[in-house]
Design an enzyme around this catalytic site. Structure first.
Site, PDB file in Angstrom:
ATOM      1  N   CYS A 101       0.792  -1.238   0.000  1.00 60.37           N
ATOM      2  CA  CYS A 101       0.000   0.000   0.000  1.00 60.37           C
ATOM      3  C   CYS A 101       0.823   1.287   0.000  1.00 60.37           C
ATOM      4  CB  CYS A 101      -0.949   0.014   1.203  1.00 60.37           C
ATOM      5  SG  CYS A 101      -2.184  -1.304   1.187  1.00 60.37           S
ATOM      6  N   HIS A 160      -1.423   6.396   2.390  1.00 56.53           N
ATOM      7  CA  HIS A 160      -1.479   5.446   3.499  1.00 56.53           C
ATOM      8  C   HIS A 160      -1.255   6.216   4.798  1.00 56.53           C
ATOM      9  CE1 HIS A 160      -0.582   2.047   6.125  1.00 56.53           C
ATOM     10  NE2 HIS A 160      -1.125   1.279   5.209  1.00 56.53           N
TER      11      HIS A 160
END
Length: 502
Positions: free
Chosen positions: A93, A147
Protein backbone atom coordinates in the site's frame (compact mmCIF):
# COMPACT_ATOMS: atom_id res chain seq x y z
CA UNK A 1 26.95 -18.29 -14.55
CA UNK A 2 26.87 -15.68 -17.32
CA UNK A 3 23.60 -14.45 -18.70
CA UNK A 4 22.89 -14.85 -22.39
CA UNK A 5 23.59 -11.82 -24.59
CA UNK A 6 19.90 -11.01 -24.80
CA UNK A 7 19.55 -11.46 -21.06
CA UNK A 8 22.31 -8.90 -20.57
CA UNK A 9 20.49 -6.51 -22.88
CA UNK A 10 17.37 -6.86 -20.78
CA UNK A 11 19.35 -6.48 -17.57
CA UNK A 12 20.72 -3.27 -19.04
CA UNK A 13 17.18 -2.06 -19.53
CA UNK A 14 16.48 -2.78 -15.89
CA UNK A 15 19.64 -0.98 -14.84
CA UNK A 16 18.83 2.04 -16.95
CA UNK A 17 15.28 2.27 -15.73
CA UNK A 18 15.70 1.61 -12.02
CA UNK A 19 19.21 2.45 -11.00
CA UNK A 20 20.24 6.07 -10.55
CA UNK A 21 23.30 7.44 -8.76
CA UNK A 22 22.37 7.99 -5.14
CA UNK A 23 24.16 10.39 -2.91
CA UNK A 24 23.38 12.23 0.28
CA UNK A 25 20.38 14.44 -0.33
CA UNK A 26 19.15 17.07 2.07
CA UNK A 27 15.40 17.53 2.37
CA UNK A 28 14.14 20.21 0.03
CA UNK A 29 12.65 23.49 1.11
CA UNK A 30 8.94 23.24 1.78
CA UNK A 31 8.13 26.09 -0.54
CA UNK A 32 4.62 27.10 -1.49
CA UNK A 33 4.79 25.74 -4.93
CA UNK A 34 5.05 25.68 -8.64
CA UNK A 35 2.37 27.87 -10.17
CA UNK A 36 2.79 27.45 -13.90
CA UNK A 37 -0.10 29.50 -15.23
CA UNK A 38 -3.11 31.49 -14.14
CA UNK A 39 -5.45 29.61 -11.82
CA UNK A 40 -8.34 28.16 -13.82
CA UNK A 41 -11.83 29.46 -13.21
CA UNK A 42 -14.97 27.35 -12.89
CA UNK A 43 -15.97 28.38 -16.42
CA UNK A 44 -13.00 26.78 -18.19
CA UNK A 45 -11.66 24.14 -15.79
CA UNK A 46 -12.54 20.50 -15.45
CA UNK A 47 -12.94 19.07 -11.97
CA UNK A 48 -11.22 15.80 -11.04
CA UNK A 49 -12.69 12.90 -9.07
CA UNK A 50 -9.96 10.33 -8.35
CA UNK A 51 -11.23 7.02 -6.94
CA UNK A 52 -8.59 4.78 -5.38
CA UNK A 53 -9.50 1.27 -4.27
CA UNK A 54 -7.42 -0.84 -1.88
CA UNK A 55 -6.07 -4.24 -3.01
CA UNK A 56 -8.31 -4.45 -6.10
CA UNK A 57 -7.05 -6.72 -8.87
CA UNK A 58 -8.69 -6.74 -12.28
CA UNK A 59 -11.55 -8.90 -10.97
CA UNK A 60 -14.27 -6.76 -12.51
CA UNK A 61 -16.88 -7.39 -15.17
CA UNK A 62 -15.32 -4.77 -17.44
CA UNK A 63 -12.06 -6.78 -17.38
CA UNK A 64 -13.85 -9.94 -18.45
CA UNK A 65 -14.40 -11.55 -15.04
CA UNK A 66 -17.88 -13.08 -15.25
CA UNK A 67 -17.87 -14.17 -11.58
CA UNK A 68 -17.89 -10.60 -10.30
CA UNK A 69 -20.92 -8.36 -9.97
CA UNK A 70 -19.56 -4.85 -10.47
CA UNK A 71 -22.21 -3.09 -12.58
CA UNK A 72 -21.45 0.44 -11.37
CA UNK A 73 -17.75 0.24 -12.15
CA UNK A 74 -18.62 -1.50 -15.42
CA UNK A 75 -20.94 1.39 -16.22
CA UNK A 76 -18.12 3.84 -15.57
CA UNK A 77 -15.91 1.74 -17.86
CA UNK A 78 -18.51 1.91 -20.62
CA UNK A 79 -18.04 5.70 -20.73
CA UNK A 80 -14.29 5.65 -20.14
CA UNK A 81 -10.97 4.88 -21.76
CA UNK A 82 -9.97 1.61 -20.09
CA UNK A 83 -6.38 0.41 -19.85
CA UNK A 84 -6.24 -3.38 -19.99
CA UNK A 85 -2.62 -3.67 -18.87
CA UNK A 86 -1.87 -1.14 -16.13
CA UNK A 87 0.71 -1.99 -13.48
CA UNK A 88 1.63 -0.72 -10.03
CA UNK A 89 5.28 -0.12 -9.19
CA UNK A 90 5.25 -2.04 -5.89
CA UNK A 91 2.59 -4.38 -4.55
CA UNK A 92 2.16 -2.94 -1.08
CA UNK A 93 0.00 0.00 0.00
CA UNK A 94 2.26 2.81 1.22
CA UNK A 95 5.06 2.56 -1.38
CA UNK A 96 2.59 2.24 -4.25
CA UNK A 97 0.47 5.21 -3.19
CA UNK A 98 3.45 7.46 -2.58
CA UNK A 99 4.85 6.37 -5.95
CA UNK A 100 1.83 7.18 -8.11
CA UNK A 101 0.79 10.26 -6.12
CA UNK A 102 4.28 11.77 -6.60
CA UNK A 103 4.86 10.31 -10.07
CA UNK A 104 8.17 8.81 -8.87
CA UNK A 105 9.32 5.22 -8.62
CA UNK A 106 10.02 3.56 -5.24
CA UNK A 107 13.77 3.84 -5.79
CA UNK A 108 13.29 7.61 -5.96
CA UNK A 109 10.83 8.00 -3.08
CA UNK A 110 13.06 5.60 -1.12
CA UNK A 111 9.97 4.07 0.40
CA UNK A 112 9.71 0.28 0.33
CA UNK A 113 7.95 -0.17 3.68
CA UNK A 114 5.64 2.01 5.79
CA UNK A 115 8.22 3.75 7.95
CA UNK A 116 9.49 6.95 6.35
CA UNK A 117 8.25 10.21 4.83
CA UNK A 118 9.56 10.93 1.35
CA UNK A 119 9.94 14.69 1.93
CA UNK A 120 12.53 13.88 4.61
CA UNK A 121 13.99 10.60 3.33
CA UNK A 122 14.31 11.44 -0.38
CA UNK A 123 13.25 14.92 -1.51
CA UNK A 124 10.51 17.54 -1.35
CA UNK A 125 8.59 15.96 -4.22
CA UNK A 126 5.32 17.53 -5.31
CA UNK A 127 2.19 15.37 -5.36
CA UNK A 128 -0.73 15.28 -7.78
CA UNK A 129 -3.16 17.04 -5.39
CA UNK A 130 -0.47 19.53 -4.37
CA UNK A 131 0.05 20.52 -8.00
CA UNK A 132 -3.68 20.96 -8.54
CA UNK A 133 -3.94 22.98 -5.33
CA UNK A 134 -1.14 25.27 -6.45
CA UNK A 135 -2.98 25.78 -9.72
CA UNK A 136 -6.18 27.08 -8.18
CA UNK A 137 -8.06 23.87 -7.31
CA UNK A 138 -9.74 23.08 -4.01
CA UNK A 139 -8.19 19.71 -3.13
CA UNK A 140 -9.92 17.28 -0.76
CA UNK A 141 -9.14 13.81 0.54
CA UNK A 142 -11.71 11.29 1.79
CA UNK A 143 -10.83 7.87 3.19
CA UNK A 144 -7.61 6.04 2.38
CA UNK A 145 -5.78 8.10 -0.25
CA UNK A 146 -2.26 8.31 1.16
CA UNK A 147 -1.48 5.45 3.50
CA UNK A 148 -1.91 6.74 7.06
CA UNK A 149 1.07 6.89 9.40
CA UNK A 150 4.70 7.88 9.02
CA UNK A 151 4.69 7.42 5.24
CA UNK A 152 2.42 10.49 4.90
CA UNK A 153 3.81 12.32 7.96
CA UNK A 154 0.81 11.29 10.11
CA UNK A 155 -1.13 13.99 8.26
CA UNK A 156 -1.96 12.57 4.82
CA UNK A 157 0.69 15.00 3.57
CA UNK A 158 -1.19 18.01 4.90
CA UNK A 159 -1.03 20.90 4.39
CA UNK A 160 1.01 20.45 1.19
CA UNK A 161 -1.48 18.31 -0.73
CA UNK A 162 -4.88 19.37 0.61
CA UNK A 163 -6.89 22.59 0.88
CA UNK A 164 -8.91 21.22 3.81
CA UNK A 165 -8.13 18.61 6.44
CA UNK A 166 -8.41 15.06 5.04
CA UNK A 167 -11.41 13.07 6.20
CA UNK A 168 -11.12 9.61 7.73
CA UNK A 169 -14.22 7.62 8.69
CA UNK A 170 -14.69 7.37 12.45
CA UNK A 171 -15.47 3.65 12.13
CA UNK A 172 -11.94 2.92 10.86
CA UNK A 173 -10.79 2.41 14.42
CA UNK A 174 -13.07 -0.60 14.83
CA UNK A 175 -11.39 -2.61 12.07
CA UNK A 176 -10.26 -5.35 14.47
CA UNK A 177 -13.24 -5.18 16.80
CA UNK A 178 -15.26 -8.35 17.33
CA UNK A 179 -18.17 -7.84 14.95
CA UNK A 180 -18.58 -11.27 13.30
CA UNK A 181 -21.43 -13.20 14.89
CA UNK A 182 -20.61 -16.89 14.99
CA UNK A 183 -22.77 -20.03 15.31
CA UNK A 184 -22.49 -19.68 19.09
CA UNK A 185 -24.29 -16.33 18.89
CA UNK A 186 -21.21 -14.49 20.13
CA UNK A 187 -19.24 -11.82 18.29
CA UNK A 188 -15.77 -12.75 17.09
CA UNK A 189 -12.87 -11.14 15.24
CA UNK A 190 -12.29 -12.66 11.82
CA UNK A 191 -10.73 -11.75 8.49
CA UNK A 192 -13.78 -13.01 6.63
CA UNK A 193 -17.24 -12.21 7.89
CA UNK A 194 -20.54 -10.78 6.73
CA UNK A 195 -21.74 -8.42 9.45
CA UNK A 196 -25.02 -7.05 10.68
CA UNK A 197 -24.42 -3.31 10.55
CA UNK A 198 -26.30 -3.15 13.86
CA UNK A 199 -23.48 -5.19 15.45
CA UNK A 200 -20.82 -2.72 14.31
CA UNK A 201 -19.95 0.23 16.57
CA UNK A 202 -21.62 3.42 15.28
CA UNK A 203 -23.85 1.26 13.10
CA UNK A 204 -21.91 1.88 9.90
CA UNK A 205 -18.80 0.88 7.93
CA UNK A 206 -15.84 3.03 6.77
CA UNK A 207 -16.60 2.96 3.05
CA UNK A 208 -20.24 3.89 3.64
CA UNK A 209 -19.06 6.88 5.68
CA UNK A 210 -16.55 7.88 3.00
CA UNK A 211 -19.22 7.82 0.29
CA UNK A 212 -21.54 9.97 2.41
CA UNK A 213 -18.77 12.49 3.13
CA UNK A 214 -17.66 12.64 -0.51
CA UNK A 215 -21.23 13.35 -1.64
CA UNK A 216 -21.49 16.15 0.94
CA UNK A 217 -18.31 17.70 -0.44
CA UNK A 218 -19.62 17.44 -4.00
CA UNK A 219 -22.78 19.25 -2.92
CA UNK A 220 -20.72 22.07 -1.46
CA UNK A 221 -18.45 22.32 -4.50
CA UNK A 222 -21.37 22.56 -6.93
CA UNK A 223 -21.73 26.26 -6.08
CA UNK A 224 -18.01 26.95 -5.70
CA UNK A 225 -16.28 29.42 -7.99
CA UNK A 226 -13.15 27.23 -7.95
CA UNK A 227 -12.67 23.83 -9.58
CA UNK A 228 -12.10 20.86 -7.31
CA UNK A 229 -9.85 17.83 -7.06
CA UNK A 230 -11.53 15.21 -4.87
CA UNK A 231 -9.72 11.95 -4.06
CA UNK A 232 -11.83 9.19 -2.53
CA UNK A 233 -10.05 6.13 -1.16
CA UNK A 234 -12.07 2.99 -0.46
CA UNK A 235 -10.83 0.42 2.06
CA UNK A 236 -12.41 -2.64 0.49
CA UNK A 237 -11.57 -5.22 -0.75
CA UNK A 238 -8.62 -4.96 1.68
CA UNK A 239 -8.85 -7.45 4.54
CA UNK A 240 -10.75 -7.90 6.79
CA UNK A 241 -13.47 -8.84 4.31
CA UNK A 242 -16.36 -7.17 6.10
CA UNK A 243 -19.51 -6.23 4.29
CA UNK A 244 -23.20 -5.99 5.25
CA UNK A 245 -24.80 -9.36 5.98
CA UNK A 246 -27.49 -9.01 3.29
CA UNK A 247 -24.65 -9.52 0.78
CA UNK A 248 -24.27 -13.21 1.35
CA UNK A 249 -21.37 -13.87 -1.04
CA UNK A 250 -18.21 -14.49 0.88
CA UNK A 251 -14.81 -12.89 1.10
CA UNK A 252 -13.07 -11.00 -1.65
CA UNK A 253 -15.70 -11.04 -4.41
CA UNK A 254 -18.44 -9.97 -2.02
CA UNK A 255 -16.21 -7.14 -0.79
CA UNK A 256 -15.67 -6.03 -4.39
CA UNK A 257 -19.43 -5.93 -4.96
CA UNK A 258 -19.93 -4.00 -1.71
CA UNK A 259 -17.29 -1.50 -2.83
CA UNK A 260 -19.02 -1.31 -6.22
CA UNK A 261 -22.23 -0.16 -4.50
CA UNK A 262 -20.32 2.71 -2.88
CA UNK A 263 -18.81 3.76 -6.22
CA UNK A 264 -22.31 3.58 -7.71
CA UNK A 265 -23.80 5.90 -5.08
CA UNK A 266 -20.90 8.35 -5.50
CA UNK A 267 -21.17 8.51 -9.30
CA UNK A 268 -24.96 8.74 -9.12
CA UNK A 269 -24.56 11.81 -6.91
CA UNK A 270 -22.18 13.31 -9.47
CA UNK A 271 -25.00 12.97 -12.00
CA UNK A 272 -27.69 14.29 -9.67
CA UNK A 273 -25.59 17.37 -8.93
CA UNK A 274 -25.11 17.99 -12.67
CA UNK A 275 -21.33 17.74 -12.37
CA UNK A 276 -20.89 14.93 -14.91
CA UNK A 277 -20.27 17.35 -17.80
CA UNK A 278 -17.46 19.11 -15.95
CA UNK A 279 -15.67 16.35 -14.05
CA UNK A 280 -12.93 13.91 -15.03
CA UNK A 281 -13.32 10.59 -13.21
CA UNK A 282 -10.22 8.42 -12.78
CA UNK A 283 -10.53 4.97 -11.20
CA UNK A 284 -7.66 2.72 -10.09
CA UNK A 285 -6.22 0.58 -7.29
CA UNK A 286 -2.92 0.68 -5.42
CA UNK A 287 -2.13 -2.94 -6.42
CA UNK A 288 -3.76 -6.31 -6.90
CA UNK A 289 -4.23 -9.38 -4.72
CA UNK A 290 -3.51 -13.09 -5.14
CA UNK A 291 -6.48 -15.40 -4.63
CA UNK A 292 -4.57 -18.66 -4.33
CA UNK A 293 -2.28 -18.19 -7.32
CA UNK A 294 1.26 -19.40 -6.52
CA UNK A 295 -0.07 -20.62 -3.18
CA UNK A 296 -0.58 -17.01 -2.03
CA UNK A 297 -3.56 -15.18 -0.55
CA UNK A 298 -1.88 -11.80 -0.38
CA UNK A 299 0.02 -9.21 -2.38
CA UNK A 300 3.79 -8.86 -1.76
CA UNK A 301 5.17 -10.07 -5.12
CA UNK A 302 5.94 -9.04 -8.70
CA UNK A 303 3.44 -11.41 -10.34
CA UNK A 304 0.67 -9.96 -12.51
CA UNK A 305 -2.05 -10.87 -10.02
CA UNK A 306 -0.53 -8.42 -7.52
CA UNK A 307 0.89 -5.72 -9.80
CA UNK A 308 -1.80 -5.49 -12.51
CA UNK A 309 -4.56 -3.04 -11.59
CA UNK A 310 -7.70 -1.56 -13.10
CA UNK A 311 -7.24 1.89 -14.64
CA UNK A 312 -9.86 3.95 -16.46
CA UNK A 313 -10.57 7.60 -17.20
CA UNK A 314 -13.91 9.23 -17.96
CA UNK A 315 -13.39 12.58 -19.67
CA UNK A 316 -16.54 14.54 -20.57
CA UNK A 317 -16.96 14.86 -24.32
CA UNK A 318 -13.79 12.89 -25.08
CA UNK A 319 -14.35 9.36 -23.88
CA UNK A 320 -18.14 9.66 -24.15
CA UNK A 321 -20.56 12.23 -25.58
CA UNK A 322 -21.76 14.88 -23.16
CA UNK A 323 -25.08 13.78 -21.64
CA UNK A 324 -28.08 15.82 -22.66
CA UNK A 325 -30.22 17.68 -20.14
CA UNK A 326 -31.91 15.20 -17.83
CA UNK A 327 -29.85 12.24 -19.10
CA UNK A 328 -27.96 10.17 -16.53
CA UNK A 329 -24.65 8.54 -17.37
CA UNK A 330 -24.15 7.04 -13.92
CA UNK A 331 -27.45 5.78 -12.58
CA UNK A 332 -27.04 3.58 -9.52
CA UNK A 333 -27.31 -0.17 -10.17
CA UNK A 334 -27.78 -2.72 -7.40
CA UNK A 335 -25.16 -5.46 -7.99
CA UNK A 336 -27.52 -8.02 -6.51
CA UNK A 337 -30.57 -7.38 -8.66
CA UNK A 338 -31.67 -10.65 -10.19
CA UNK A 339 -31.53 -9.00 -13.61
CA UNK A 340 -28.62 -6.71 -14.38
CA UNK A 341 -27.46 -5.79 -17.83
CA UNK A 342 -23.90 -6.58 -18.87
CA UNK A 343 -22.26 -3.40 -20.16
CA UNK A 344 -19.35 -3.51 -22.55
CA UNK A 345 -16.40 -1.27 -21.71
CA UNK A 346 -15.76 1.74 -23.92
CA UNK A 347 -12.47 2.22 -25.70
CA UNK A 348 -9.72 -0.09 -24.50
CA UNK A 349 -5.94 0.22 -24.63
CA UNK A 350 -3.86 -2.94 -24.83
CA UNK A 351 -0.47 -1.28 -24.37
CA UNK A 352 1.26 -1.72 -21.02
CA UNK A 353 1.16 1.39 -18.82
CA UNK A 354 2.20 2.27 -15.27
CA UNK A 355 0.56 4.02 -12.33
CA UNK A 356 3.36 6.60 -12.28
CA UNK A 357 1.64 7.90 -15.42
CA UNK A 358 -1.28 9.24 -13.36
CA UNK A 359 0.47 12.55 -12.61
CA UNK A 360 1.16 13.71 -16.19
CA UNK A 361 -2.10 12.24 -17.49
CA UNK A 362 -4.45 13.90 -15.00
CA UNK A 363 -2.72 17.26 -15.27
CA UNK A 364 -2.83 17.12 -19.06
CA UNK A 365 -6.50 16.09 -19.18
CA UNK A 366 -7.36 18.98 -16.87
CA UNK A 367 -5.59 21.44 -19.16
CA UNK A 368 -2.71 22.21 -16.80
CA UNK A 369 0.92 22.34 -17.82
CA UNK A 370 2.30 18.79 -17.68
CA UNK A 371 5.34 18.58 -15.36
CA UNK A 372 8.61 17.76 -17.16
CA UNK A 373 10.36 14.42 -17.17
CA UNK A 374 12.71 13.92 -14.23
CA UNK A 375 16.47 14.11 -14.77
CA UNK A 376 18.75 11.51 -13.19
CA UNK A 377 19.09 11.78 -10.30
CA UNK A 378 16.06 13.91 -9.44
CA UNK A 379 16.20 14.11 -5.64
CA UNK A 380 16.91 17.84 -5.89
CA UNK A 381 13.96 18.50 -8.24
CA UNK A 382 10.65 19.24 -6.53
CA UNK A 383 8.41 19.10 -9.59
CA UNK A 384 8.95 16.45 -12.26
CA UNK A 385 7.60 13.02 -13.10
CA UNK A 386 9.06 9.66 -14.03
CA UNK A 387 5.93 8.29 -15.69
CA UNK A 388 4.95 8.61 -19.34
CA UNK A 389 1.92 10.73 -20.22
CA UNK A 390 -1.03 8.72 -21.53
CA UNK A 391 -2.56 11.71 -23.33
CA UNK A 392 -1.85 10.27 -26.79
CA UNK A 393 -4.54 7.65 -26.17
CA UNK A 394 -7.18 10.38 -25.79
CA UNK A 395 -6.47 12.10 -29.08
CA UNK A 396 -9.07 10.32 -31.24
CA UNK A 397 -12.10 12.58 -31.70
CA UNK A 398 -14.46 10.26 -33.53
CA UNK A 399 -16.29 8.46 -30.73
CA UNK A 400 -17.66 5.95 -33.24
CA UNK A 401 -14.23 4.60 -34.15
CA UNK A 402 -13.09 1.06 -33.36
CA UNK A 403 -13.40 0.41 -29.62
CA UNK A 404 -9.94 -1.15 -29.35
CA UNK A 405 -6.89 1.08 -29.54
CA UNK A 406 -3.61 -0.57 -30.41
CA UNK A 407 -0.31 1.21 -30.21
CA UNK A 408 2.99 -0.59 -30.70
CA UNK A 409 2.77 -3.24 -27.96
CA UNK A 410 6.43 -4.15 -28.30
CA UNK A 411 7.39 -0.66 -27.22
CA UNK A 412 5.25 -0.71 -24.11
CA UNK A 413 6.94 -1.79 -20.88
CA UNK A 414 5.96 -1.67 -17.21
CA UNK A 415 8.36 -1.90 -14.29
CA UNK A 416 7.69 -3.21 -10.80
CA UNK A 417 9.87 -4.12 -7.84
CA UNK A 418 9.69 -5.88 -4.51
CA UNK A 419 12.13 -6.14 -1.55
CA UNK A 420 13.11 -9.24 0.42
CA UNK A 421 15.23 -9.68 3.55
CA UNK A 422 16.91 -12.88 2.28
CA UNK A 423 17.06 -15.43 -0.52
CA UNK A 424 14.87 -17.87 1.41
CA UNK A 425 11.55 -17.31 3.21
CA UNK A 426 11.65 -16.07 6.79
CA UNK A 427 9.26 -14.38 9.19
CA UNK A 428 9.54 -10.93 7.61
CA UNK A 429 9.84 -11.94 3.95
CA UNK A 430 6.60 -10.26 2.86
CA UNK A 431 7.03 -6.88 4.56
CA UNK A 432 10.66 -6.28 5.50
CA UNK A 433 11.59 -2.99 7.11
CA UNK A 434 14.09 -0.91 5.16
CA UNK A 435 17.01 -1.83 7.43
CA UNK A 436 16.38 -5.54 6.76
CA UNK A 437 16.19 -5.39 2.95
CA UNK A 438 19.05 -7.34 1.41
CA UNK A 439 17.59 -8.36 -1.97
CA UNK A 440 15.49 -6.38 -4.45
CA UNK A 441 13.52 -7.98 -7.25
CA UNK A 442 13.29 -5.74 -10.33
CA UNK A 443 10.69 -6.84 -12.85
CA UNK A 444 10.07 -5.91 -16.47
CA UNK A 445 6.68 -6.71 -17.97
CA UNK A 446 6.26 -6.58 -21.74
CA UNK A 447 3.37 -7.77 -23.88
CA UNK A 448 5.19 -11.13 -24.26
CA UNK A 449 6.89 -11.87 -20.97
CA UNK A 450 7.66 -10.97 -17.36
CA UNK A 451 11.37 -10.96 -16.52
CA UNK A 452 12.67 -10.46 -12.97
CA UNK A 453 16.16 -10.33 -11.52
CA UNK A 454 16.77 -10.53 -7.77
CA UNK A 455 19.90 -8.56 -6.91
CA UNK A 456 21.78 -7.45 -3.81
CA UNK A 457 20.50 -4.28 -2.18
CA UNK A 458 22.19 -1.99 0.34
CA UNK A 459 19.48 -0.37 2.52
CA UNK A 460 21.87 2.22 3.94
CA UNK A 461 22.86 3.60 0.55
CA UNK A 462 19.57 2.73 -1.23
CA UNK A 463 21.68 1.04 -3.86
CA UNK A 464 21.04 -2.08 -5.93
CA UNK A 465 24.03 -4.10 -7.16
CA UNK A 466 23.05 -5.46 -10.57
CA UNK A 467 26.34 -7.35 -10.89
CA UNK A 468 25.29 -9.57 -7.97
CA UNK A 469 22.29 -11.50 -9.30
CA UNK A 470 20.84 -13.91 -6.72
CA UNK A 471 18.09 -15.39 -8.88
CA UNK A 472 15.89 -14.75 -11.90
CA UNK A 473 12.41 -15.40 -13.24
CA UNK A 474 11.16 -15.51 -16.82
CA UNK A 475 7.56 -16.21 -17.80
CA UNK A 476 6.09 -16.18 -21.30
CA UNK A 477 2.59 -14.86 -20.73
CA UNK A 478 0.95 -16.12 -23.93
CA UNK A 479 1.62 -19.75 -23.10
CA UNK A 480 1.80 -19.29 -19.33
CA UNK A 481 -0.67 -16.51 -18.38
CA UNK A 482 -0.67 -17.42 -14.67
CA UNK A 483 3.16 -17.27 -14.62
CA UNK A 484 3.59 -20.72 -13.11
CA UNK A 485 6.55 -21.96 -15.17
CA UNK A 486 9.83 -20.16 -14.62
CA UNK A 487 11.93 -20.45 -17.78
CA UNK A 488 14.90 -18.42 -16.50
CA UNK A 489 17.33 -21.31 -16.05
CA UNK A 490 16.18 -22.92 -19.30
CA UNK A 491 17.14 -19.86 -21.37
CA UNK A 492 20.37 -18.74 -19.73
CA UNK A 493 23.24 -19.13 -22.12
CA UNK A 494 21.06 -20.80 -24.73
CA UNK A 495 18.74 -19.93 -27.55
CA UNK A 496 15.68 -17.98 -26.50
CA UNK A 497 12.25 -18.40 -28.11
CA UNK A 498 11.57 -16.27 -31.18
CA UNK A 499 9.01 -14.25 -29.21
CA UNK A 500 11.86 -12.89 -27.09
CA UNK A 501 12.32 -9.37 -28.43
CA UNK A 502 13.63 -6.98 -25.77
Amino acid sequence: MPLSDRGLVLLGLVLGSFCTPLGSVAPGNYSKGHLTEAAPSRADALNVLLIIVDDLRTSLGCYGDKLIRSPNIDQLASHSLLFQNAFAQQAVCAPSRVSFLTGRRPDTTRLYDFNSYWRVQAGNFSTIPQYFKENGYVTMSVGKVFHPGISSNHSDDSPYSWSVLPYHPSSEKYENTKTCRGPDGELHANLICPVDVADVPEGTLPDKQSTKKAIQLLEKMKTSTSPFFLAVGYHKPHIPFRYPKKKIRQSYFASVSYMDTQVGHLLNALDDLQLTNSTIVAFTSDHGWALGEHGEWAKYSNFDVTTRVPLMFYVPGRTAPLPEAGEKLFRYIDPFDSISELMEPGRQVKDLVELVSLFPTLTGLAGLHVPPHCPRPSFHVDLCREGQSLLKYFQLHDLEEDLTLRGNPRESIAYSQYPRPADYPQWNSDKPNLKDIRVMGYSIRTIDYRYTVWVSFNPHEFLANFSDVHAGELYFVDSDPLQDHNMYNDTRGGDLPKSWTP
